[in-house]
Design a protein around this motif. Structure first.
Motif, short mmCIF file in Angstrom:
data_model
loop_
_atom_site.label_atom_id
_atom_site.label_comp_id
_atom_site.label_asym_id
_atom_site.label_seq_id
_atom_site.Cartn_x
_atom_site.Cartn_y
_atom_site.Cartn_z
N PRO A 21 0.81 -1.23 0.00
CA PRO A 21 0.00 0.00 0.00
C PRO A 21 0.83 1.27 0.00
N THR A 51 -0.24 -6.69 3.80
CA THR A 51 -1.61 -6.24 3.61
C THR A 51 -2.39 -7.14 2.65
N THR A 56 -8.01 -5.48 7.09
CA THR A 56 -7.43 -4.58 8.08
C THR A 56 -8.38 -3.44 8.37
N GLY A 124 -7.67 -6.87 2.08
CA GLY A 124 -6.38 -6.81 1.39
C GLY A 124 -6.40 -7.24 -0.06
N GLY A 360 -4.19 -3.12 13.27
CA GLY A 360 -3.68 -2.63 12.00
C GLY A 360 -4.19 -1.29 11.53
N ALA A 364 -2.36 0.78 8.60
CA ALA A 364 -2.95 0.96 7.28
C ALA A 364 -3.04 2.43 6.91
#
Length: 533
Positions: A21, A51, A56, A124, A360, A364
Motif C-alpha cells: 500500500p 496487507t 485490516t 487486502g 492494524g 494501514a
C-alpha cells in the motif's frame, strides 16, 4: 557500474521500491504530480506483503473535532507519549481523503443499513488488486519479482537502485532522480502471513546510503496465533478467553496487556489454549466476513474457534507491527539523505503511534498517507534537481561486495545459517520480549560478529544473492534494535525491560540510531505540544 550485458537498464524520475500500500500510493501520487515512475516489487505488486492477504481496519475518522481528539488519544499514552499531534492530524486528514479516493476508484466498501458506505476497513486482496490497477492506469512501469539489492548515489544524493528479477535471473538497474523506500518492515522470516518478503531490506539499503533510523527499540511485537496457522490477527483475541489444558483459566492472559502472561507459560512448557467465547452472537458472521483467512485453518481442522479450545503461540512480527524504521526528516517523508524518501512500515511510525501500535488501523492509515506524502516529496525533489538529473556519476552503496554470477562466495546453505543465527537472537521470548541489559548485550555481541562475517563475503547479483542480502538486512535490523533497546533504560510502549520496569519521565525522547560497522544512538526530543488527556 559493472552490469551484465543482458541486464535491464531504465531511467526515470522516481523509483519506488516496494509494491504494497505505501509503495503503490507513492507511485500513484508521484505520477499525478507529473513524474515518470518505476515501481520495483520484491514479489508481485498486488499480492505480496502483509496487507495483500488479510483484512485490516483503517484509522478513518471524519473531520469532527471531538472524534479526532478521541482518535488521537486512543493510543497516545499506550505508546509512551512519543507521537506528535501535527503528524496525527496530517495522517488523519490524508487517510480520510485517500479512503474517499478509493471509493471513487471503485473499491467495494460494504453498505450499512441506511445504504451508506462503511469506510473503516479494507479487504487486502480487493484493496491491492485495485491499487495495482490504478498504478498501471497512472502509467507507472511495474517490475514484479524484482527485489532491489542496493541503492545508487552520487554527490547529489540517491539516484537509483540495482537488483535482480528472481523469475528470470536478469539483473536490473534503474537510474532515478529520487527513490522512495517502501519495502515494509522486518518480521525476521517468522512465518507470519504475508511477511515472507519483509526482511528489513530497505533499512539496510537506506543506512548504506547514510540514512538514520528511529524507534528501533519498538521492534519486538509478538502476535497471538494458533500453533497450526500463520495468520496473526491479534485483534480477534480481544474476544478470547485463555485456558490451560485442564480447562482452568490462565489468569491475566489477554490480547493487549496479557501477552506476556501467555509467553511466560509457553517458556515454562505449559501450552495455552484460546476460545473466542466472548464474541457476541450477532458479531460472529461479521468477524468471518471481516477476516476470511483467519477462519480457514480452523475450518480445515473442523474446529469452531467460538466454542472449541485451540492451542496458541506468539509469533514475532518485529517492525511490521512495531513502530521502528527509517527516520523522517520532514513532512514529505524525506530521509536524512537527499533524494531518498521512506514510507509505510519501512519508515518510523512513532510519529503517530509512539512506541505501540496494536491493531492494524494505524498501520494501514500510515501506509497510505506516508506513501502519498513520499510520492509528493519525491516528485518535487526531481523538479528541484533540474540539470543535475542528466549528468550523474552513480556508485553502488552496498557494504557487501555484489558481483556477477559465478563470482560470489555465499552459498544458499550459508545464507540459511545466517538467517537461523539471527532468529536465535530475536525470536526467543526471554531475549526479545522480556529484555535485560545483560542478555541483550550478549545477543548484540554475537550479532556484531555475524555482521563482520557477512561484510567480507561477496554475494552474487542473482536469486541466491537476494537470500544473502536478506540475511544481512535481518542482522543489521537486529543490531539497531538491540543497540536502541540497551540505550533506553526504562520500559515504554512495547519496549519492556525486566531490569528497568518503570517509565522514566527523563527519557521522554525518541532514540535515533545509525551506523553499519560501528553503531551509535542519540536522543531526539519530541516536539513540544499540548498533551491530549
Amino acid at each position: 557500474m559493472a552490469i551484465q550485458e543482458q541486464a535491464q537498464h531504465l531511467k526515470t524520475d522516481v523509483l519506488v521500491i516496494g509494491g504494497g500500500p505505501a509503495g503503490t500510493w507513492a507511485a500513484v501520487t508521484a505520477a499525478a504530480k507529473g513524474a515518470r515512475v518505476v515501481l520495483a516489487d520484491k514479489g508481485y505488486c498486488g499480492s505480496s506483503g502483509a496487507t495483500a492477504p488479510s483484512g485490516t481496519g483503517v484509522w478513518y475518522v471524519k473531520p469532527d473535532e471531538r472524534l479526532r481528539e478521541e482518535a488521537k488519544a486512543s493510543r497516545y499514552d499506550m505508546g509512551g507519549r512519543l507521537a506528535e499531534h501535527r503528524w496525527m492530524n496530517r495522517v488523519l486528514d490524508r487517510t480520510y481523503a485517500n479512503m474517499n479516493q478509493l471509493a471513487g476508484w471503485g473499491y467495494p466498501f460494504p453498505l450499512d443499513d441506511e445504504g451508506n458506505q462503511h469506510r473503516r476497513s479494507l479487504q487486502g486482496p480487493e484493496y491491492m488488486r485495485l491499487m495495482r490497477k490504478v498504478v498501471r492506469k497512472a502509467g507507472v512501469t511495474i517490475l514484479d519479482h524484482s527485489p532491489a539489492l542496493e541503492l545508487l548515489a552520487d554527490e547529489h544524493g540517491v539516484g537509483g537502485a540495482a537488483g535482480v528479477n528472481t523469475q528470470t535471473g536478469i539483473p536490473w538497474t534503474v537510474e532515478a532522480g529520487a527513490v522512495v523506500i517502501a519495502t515494509g518492515g522486518c518480521a525476521f522470516l517468522s512465518k507470519a502471513l504475508g511477511c515472507n518478503v519483509l526482511t528489513g531490506d530497505g533499512y539496510l539499503m537506506a543506512a548504506e546510503a547514510g540514512a538514520n533510523l528511529s524507534g528501533m527499540e519498538f521492534s519486538n511485537a509478538y502476535a497471538i496465533c494458533p500453533t497450526f496457522s500463520s495468520v496473526t490477527k491479534t485483534a480477534y483475541y480481544s474476544y478470547a478467553s485463555f485456558y490451560y489444558e485442564d480447562g482452568t483459566i490462565v489468569e491475566g492472559a489477554g490480547s493487549k496487556r496479557g501477552r506476556s502472561v501467555i509467553a511466560r507459560n509457553l517458556m515454562e512448557g505449559r501450552q495455552v489454549f484460546a476460545v473466542l467465547d466472548q464474541a457476541p452472537e450477532h458479531l460472529k458472521p461479521l468477524l468471518r466476513v471481516g477476516q476470511t483467512n483467519f477462519f480457514l485453518p480452523f475450518d480445515r481442522r473442523g474446529i469452531d474457534p467460538f466454542t472449541d479450545p485451540f492451542p496458541v503461540t506468539l509469533r514475532l512480527e518485529g517492525t511490521v507491527r512495531g513502530t521502528g524504521g527509517i527516520r523522517l526528516a520532514d513532512e514529505l517523508c524525506a530521509t536524512d539523505v537527499p533524494g531518498l524518501y521512506a514510507a509505510g512500515d519501512a519508515a518510523t511510525r512513532e510519529l503517530i503511534c509512539g512506541g505501540f501500535t496494536g491493531g492494524g488501523s494505524h498501520n494501514a492509515a500510515w501506509a497510505m498517507s506516508s506513501g502519498s506524502f513520499a510520492g509528493e516529496g519525491a516528485a518535487a525533489y526531481v523538479k528541484k534537481l533540474g540539470a543535475h538529473d542528466g549528468s550523474r556519476n552513480l556508485e553502488r552503496k552496498s557494504t557487501q561486495p555484489i558481483v556477477e554470477e559465478g563470482k560470489g562466495s555465499v552459498k544458499p546453505s550459508r545464507a540459511a545459517e545466517w538467517v537461523q543465527a539471527v532468529q536465535d537472537e530475536v525470536k526467543p521470548y526471554d531475549r526479545n520480549l522480556f529484555r535485560t541489559g545483560e542478555v541483550m548485550t550478549q545477543s548484540l555481541n554475537r550479532l556484531n560478529g555475524l555482521w563482520n562475517e557477512q561484510r567480507e563475503q561477496a554475494i552474487e547479483h542473482t536469486v541466491d544473492g537476494v537470500k544473502a542480502r536478506e540475511a544481512a538486512a535481518m542482522t543489521a535490523t537486529a543490531r539497531w534494535m538491540y543497540t536502541s533497546a540497551l540505550a533506553r533504560t526504562e520500559s515504554r510502549g512495547m519496549h519492556k525491560r525486566s531490569d528497568f520496569a518503570g517509565m522514566d519521565d527523563n527519557q521522554h525522547y525518541r532514540l535515533i540510531t545509525g551506523g553499519l560497522d560501528q553503531l551509535w544512538v542519540r536522543p531526539e526530543q519530541v516536539r513540544k505540544e499540548v498533551v491530549v488527556h
